[in-house]
Design a protein around this motif. Structure first.
Motif, short mmCIF file in Angstrom:
data_model
loop_
_atom_site.label_atom_id
_atom_site.label_comp_id
_atom_site.label_asym_id
_atom_site.label_seq_id
_atom_site.Cartn_x
_atom_site.Cartn_y
_atom_site.Cartn_z
N VAL A 1 40.74 10.72 28.11
CA VAL A 1 41.76 11.56 28.75
C VAL A 1 43.45 10.11 28.25
N LYS A 2 44.29 10.32 27.83
CA LYS A 2 45.37 10.05 27.62
C LYS A 2 46.35 10.54 29.33
N PRO A 3 47.47 9.39 29.74
CA PRO A 3 47.94 9.93 30.77
C PRO A 3 48.02 11.06 30.73
N ASP A 4 48.83 11.83 30.11
CA ASP A 4 49.44 13.08 30.53
C ASP A 4 48.25 14.23 30.30
N GLY A 5 46.89 13.63 30.28
CA GLY A 5 46.00 14.43 31.43
C GLY A 5 44.96 14.91 29.51
N SER A 6 45.48 15.29 28.14
CA SER A 6 45.16 15.60 27.16
C SER A 6 43.73 15.17 26.66
N LEU A 7 43.08 14.96 26.17
CA LEU A 7 42.29 13.87 25.02
C LEU A 7 42.82 12.80 24.18
N THR A 8 41.78 11.90 23.93
CA THR A 8 41.90 11.35 23.58
C THR A 8 41.44 11.25 21.63
N ALA A 9 41.27 10.66 20.88
CA ALA A 9 40.04 11.51 20.13
C ALA A 9 38.93 11.45 20.77
N LEU A 10 38.67 10.30 21.06
CA LEU A 10 37.48 9.63 20.92
C LEU A 10 37.18 10.61 21.58
N GLY A 11 37.59 10.92 22.81
CA GLY A 11 37.34 12.02 24.55
C GLY A 11 36.70 13.35 23.59
N ARG A 12 37.11 13.52 22.27
CA ARG A 12 37.32 14.89 21.98
C ARG A 12 36.09 14.52 21.47
N GLN A 13 35.68 13.78 21.10
CA GLN A 13 34.25 12.90 19.90
C GLN A 13 33.20 13.40 21.00
N VAL A 14 33.46 12.97 21.58
CA VAL A 14 32.26 13.11 22.79
C VAL A 14 32.26 13.74 23.33
N LEU A 15 33.30 14.81 23.51
CA LEU A 15 33.17 16.51 24.68
C LEU A 15 31.82 17.09 23.57
N THR A 16 32.67 17.03 22.12
CA THR A 16 32.42 17.64 21.46
C THR A 16 30.74 17.68 20.70
N ALA A 17 29.79 16.18 21.12
CA ALA A 17 29.19 15.96 20.63
C ALA A 17 28.40 16.16 21.86
N LEU A 18 28.36 16.17 22.86
CA LEU A 18 27.90 15.96 24.10
C LEU A 18 26.97 17.95 24.52
N ASP A 19 27.89 18.97 23.77
CA ASP A 19 28.38 19.84 23.85
C ASP A 19 26.66 21.27 24.03
N GLY A 20 25.52 21.23 24.56
CA GLY A 20 24.37 21.90 24.05
C GLY A 20 23.70 20.15 23.91
N GLN B 1 35.73 22.98 27.74
CA GLN B 1 36.22 24.55 26.82
C GLN B 1 38.25 24.50 26.54
N ALA B 2 38.72 24.63 27.61
CA ALA B 2 39.76 24.79 27.28
C ALA B 2 40.72 23.60 27.03
N LYS B 3 39.88 22.91 27.43
CA LYS B 3 40.90 20.68 27.10
C LYS B 3 40.89 20.81 25.49
N LEU B 4 39.66 21.05 24.96
CA LEU B 4 39.00 21.52 24.08
C LEU B 4 39.87 22.21 22.67
N VAL B 5 40.57 23.12 23.46
CA VAL B 5 41.28 24.36 22.76
C VAL B 5 42.66 23.44 23.07
N GLN B 6 43.17 23.21 24.04
CA GLN B 6 44.32 22.96 24.13
C GLN B 6 44.87 21.31 22.98
N SER B 7 43.43 20.61 22.95
CA SER B 7 43.66 18.89 21.77
C SER B 7 43.86 19.51 20.48
N ALA B 8 42.47 20.89 19.99
CA ALA B 8 42.87 21.06 18.42
C ALA B 8 44.36 21.91 18.60
N GLY B 9 45.01 22.33 19.01
CA GLY B 9 45.87 23.02 18.62
C GLY B 9 47.44 21.75 18.14
#
Length: 75
Positions: A4-23, A67-75
């Motif tokens: 997570v970046k200081p502004d609270g958004s996901l880093t590229a690595l955070g987004r990848q790990v979050l997606t890879a962990l789901d399920g 889920q909301a963080k992933l949506v935010q990071s996609a935009g």
């Protein structure tokens, strides 16, 4: 924090790990991401502390916040 970046958004690595962990388990994510197991476990713990994922029987699921963080990071 590496996921997570200081502004609270996901880093590229955070987004990848979050997606890879789901399920999936940490081991599944390790295979998918080609990262060391200690790194994925550490990031999974951090994401869990942020309430972005929740583990049930070693299988991670995104929370509504995750889920909301992933949506935010996609935009």
């Amino acid at each position: 924090m590496a996921c997570v970046k200081p502004d609270g958004s996901l880093t590229a690595l955070g987004r990848q790990v979050l997606t890879a962990l789901d399920g999936h388990t940490v081991q599944d994510a390790v295979l998918s991401l080609q990262l060391p197991v200690y790194r994925v476990r550490s990031l999974a713990r951090a994401l869990e502390e942020l309430n972005l994922v929740k583990a049930d029987e070693q299988v991670y699921q995104l929370t509504s916040e995750g889920q909301a963080k992933l949506v935010q990071s996609a935009g």
